[in-house]
Scaffold this active site. Structure first.
Site, short mmCIF file in Angstrom:
data_model
loop_
_atom_site.label_atom_id
_atom_site.label_comp_id
_atom_site.label_asym_id
_atom_site.label_seq_id
_atom_site.Cartn_x
_atom_site.Cartn_y
_atom_site.Cartn_z
N ALA A 11 27.51 13.04 9.26
CA ALA A 11 26.18 12.70 8.76
C ALA A 11 25.97 13.12 7.31
O ALA A 11 25.18 12.50 6.60
CB ALA A 11 25.12 13.36 9.64
N SER A 12 26.68 14.14 6.85
CA SER A 12 26.46 14.62 5.48
C SER A 12 27.64 14.37 4.54
O SER A 12 27.48 14.44 3.33
CB SER A 12 26.14 16.13 5.49
OG SER A 12 27.20 16.87 6.07
N ARG A 15 35.50 12.12 4.72
CA ARG A 15 36.74 12.49 4.04
C ARG A 15 37.89 11.69 4.62
O ARG A 15 37.81 11.15 5.72
CB ARG A 15 37.04 13.98 4.17
CG ARG A 15 37.40 14.45 5.57
CD ARG A 15 36.25 15.05 6.31
NE ARG A 15 36.63 15.52 7.63
CZ ARG A 15 37.12 16.72 7.90
NH1 ARG A 15 37.36 17.56 6.91
NH2 ARG A 15 37.40 17.08 9.12
N ALA A 79 27.91 8.73 16.54
CA ALA A 79 27.69 7.70 17.56
C ALA A 79 26.32 7.05 17.41
O ALA A 79 25.59 7.32 16.47
CB ALA A 79 27.83 8.33 18.94
N HIS A 234 34.34 7.73 18.37
CA HIS A 234 33.25 8.71 18.37
C HIS A 234 33.85 10.06 17.98
O HIS A 234 34.82 10.52 18.59
CB HIS A 234 32.60 8.80 19.75
CG HIS A 234 31.43 9.74 19.79
ND1 HIS A 234 30.92 10.22 20.97
CD2 HIS A 234 30.69 10.30 18.81
CE1 HIS A 234 29.90 11.03 20.71
NE2 HIS A 234 29.75 11.10 19.40
N ASP A 235 33.27 10.70 16.97
CA ASP A 235 33.88 11.92 16.44
C ASP A 235 34.03 13.00 17.50
O ASP A 235 35.01 13.76 17.48
CB ASP A 235 33.13 12.44 15.21
CG ASP A 235 31.63 12.56 15.41
OD1 ASP A 235 31.15 12.48 16.55
OD2 ASP A 235 30.92 12.70 14.38
N THR A 257 27.44 19.57 12.90
CA THR A 257 26.04 19.18 12.74
C THR A 257 25.36 19.14 14.10
O THR A 257 24.23 19.60 14.27
CB THR A 257 25.94 17.81 12.05
OG1 THR A 257 26.56 17.89 10.76
CG2 THR A 257 24.51 17.37 11.89
N ASN A 294 24.18 17.56 24.84
CA ASN A 294 24.00 17.41 23.40
C ASN A 294 23.00 18.46 22.93
O ASN A 294 21.87 18.52 23.42
CB ASN A 294 23.47 16.00 23.11
CG ASN A 294 23.68 15.57 21.69
OD1 ASN A 294 23.39 16.33 20.78
ND2 ASN A 294 24.15 14.36 21.49
N GLY A 401 33.67 22.81 12.59
CA GLY A 401 33.30 23.78 11.57
C GLY A 401 32.73 25.07 12.12
O GLY A 401 32.93 26.15 11.56
#
Length: 491
Positions: A11-12, A15, A79, A234-235, A257, A294, A401
């Site tokens: 979202a931010s 890469r 997603a 989907h990540d 995120t 989620n 992260g």
């Protein structure tokens, strides 16, 4: 030497990560990074999709300058968001962000016609206002009538690159429109939001070869010969592939995120207990299901940091948090007010005032409150997950992260009473690449991929600290029950 490129877009930022296998180690290198974000136009928040695609080409040009003339490439993104494509093959408009406020009230409006239990039994997907089902429910009807194809974000990017249109399953499942039993888009749900299930291109598994980047892009850019593989787009699905799967009865936490906490299953779990706790059955790679909850995640801290003019690094904020007394303020991190407030600091402070608690003001106090409450939420959900699946959870694999946040890792281990295995932080890109390697024949399966991950990346282990924070989780659960009861009575 075979080279792979993971296009990993959040979202931010986005890469391009270059990977190759050397001496039975997976080597990973970031070759290009760019900013991402939505922009308000005429009252709606839009992703700048053309900018994203331009940056992908810029990254591929860098890959070629590094001496790689032929690569495989996979794309993963967030997603639920989608692009409407007209009969001329062009997008009707930029995609609207899931954080846009257009879907407020959409769940209640749609579920007056179709009950929540009916939708859940069909799809096994949790109820979130930003799900594609509710976005389409609020979509402009004239645009839908002009739509030839509805493409999820990574599928649209792949379509622009190759000219070939598919719908990859792991991302498609988040729409809350796939029928668990039929394995197809549900006709009744599609009709309820004024679309035809055939407007979605045919479904494909993760690991499907999409095709080569079109010649017209080679004319415009200096690109390597690139074959696009439709990975787990989907990540979170890629992150779970990239999780080491360490321990018996392990659960995963993809921490970025968003925080996605759950277990990898071979069959979906969409019974009454899962429905009551709003757990979701997102489709995973290779016939698996991501049974998960989620959770708002590090978005809250990202917003706070930005409001502080980005003057502190995340490590500096964590160091300041460690100097603050823990658990002075309880927060329900999944409260809707934290989705996209004008001021995240203000939202946290208002929440504390409304619940008659300590109001955090300093950067350290704010960060402490966020890490404390994320850890508490994780610990509480691990107990729920264990109960729904009727088995103990002994190990939590934290990837992404958030796996670098030692304070939160240790808090989670202690509060939940489980071993935490942290890493790899780049699990999403790694999972993307593992699927490419399996498709190309360089790896046999996910088991071989996870062995390669374990041997290539350092993992940190955390065990519960005995005698610390006793009773805190119980108090937190009582607090959540109290505020949720108050909210229901107010309605």
């Amino acid at each position: 030497m075979k080279a792979y490129v993971a296009v990993d877009i959040g979202a931010s930022s986005g890469r391009l990560m270059l990977a190759k296998r050397v001496d039975d180690q997976l080597e990973l290198k970031e070759v290009h990074r760019f900013k991402n974000g939505f922009k308000e136009v005429d009252g709606h928040d839009y992703w700048q999709i053309d900018h994203i695609i331009d940056e992908i080409f810029a990254g591929l040009e860098k890959v070629k300058r590094l001496g790689f003339n032929q690569v495989d490439l996979g794309i993963d993104t967030w997603a639920v968001d989608y692009v409407l494509v007209g009969n001329d093959g062009q997008k009707l408009h930029d995609p609207i962000s899931y954080r846009d406020k257009r879907t407020e009230g959409a769940i209640n409006a749609l579920t007056t016609k179709l009950s929540k239990q009916y939708i859940y039994e069909k799809t096994g997907i949790q109820f979130q206002a930003f799900n594609t089902l509710y976005q389409l429910y609020t979509e402009d009807k004239e645009n839908l009538a002009r739509t030839d194809k509805i493409l999820m974000i990574p599928d649209y990017i792949g379509y622009v690159l190759t000219g070939n249109a598919v719908t990859e399953e792991t991302n498609a499942s988040t729409t809350q429109m796939l029928n668990l039993r039929q394995g197809l888009f549900d006709k009744d749900l599609a009709k309820s939001v004024n679309v035809n299930e055939n407007q979605f291109p045919h479904l494909v598994d993760a690991g499907t070869v999409l095709g080569s980047v079109s010649h017209k892009w080679h004319v415009k850019y200096d690109l390597p010969e690139t074959e696009v593989i439709t990975v787990a787009t989907h990540d979170t699905a890629s992150a779970v592939v990239g999780a080491p799967g360490k321990g018996d009865n392990w659960a995963f936490l993809s921490s970025g995120t968003w925080s996605l906490l759950g277990a990898e299953l071979n069959v979906p779990e969409n019974g009454l207990d899962a429905f009551a706790e709003n757990y979701t059955n997102e489709w995973g790679a290779y016939g698996t299901y991501r049974f998960l909850k989620n959770i708002m995640g590090l978005w809250i801290l990202q917003c706070v940091r930005h409001e502080l003019n980005d003057q502190y690094s995340f490590n500096e904020l964590a160091s300041q948090a460690e100097q603050v007394e823990p658990f002075k303020t309880f927060i329900d991190v999944n409260d809707d007010r934290f989705t996209n407030p004008k001021s995240m600091i203000g939202a946290i402070q208002d929440y504390a005032r409304e619940t008659n608690q300590f109001v955090p003001t300093s950067p350290g106090e704010l960060t402490r409150a966020i890490y404390d409450n994320l850890s508490l939420f994780y610990a509480n959900e691990i107990r729920k997950l264990s109960g729904i699946l009727n088995k103990p959870i002994n190990t939590l694999n934290i990837v992404g992260g958030g796996s670098n946040v030692e304070l939160m890792n240790q808090l989670t281990s202690t509060l939940a009473g489980v071993e935490v295995v942290a890493g790899p932080s780049e699990a999403t890109a790694i999972g993307n690449i593992i699927v490419q390697m399996i498709t190309s024949g360089e790896l046999e399966n996910v088991v071989a991929g996870r062995k390669l991950i374990e041997s290539s990346f350092g993992l940190k282990h955390y065990v519960p600290e005995q005698g610390k924070y006793e009773g805190v989780l119980t108090k937190y659960r009582e607090f959540l029950n109290s505020v949720q009861k108050t909210a229901k009575e107010a309605v």
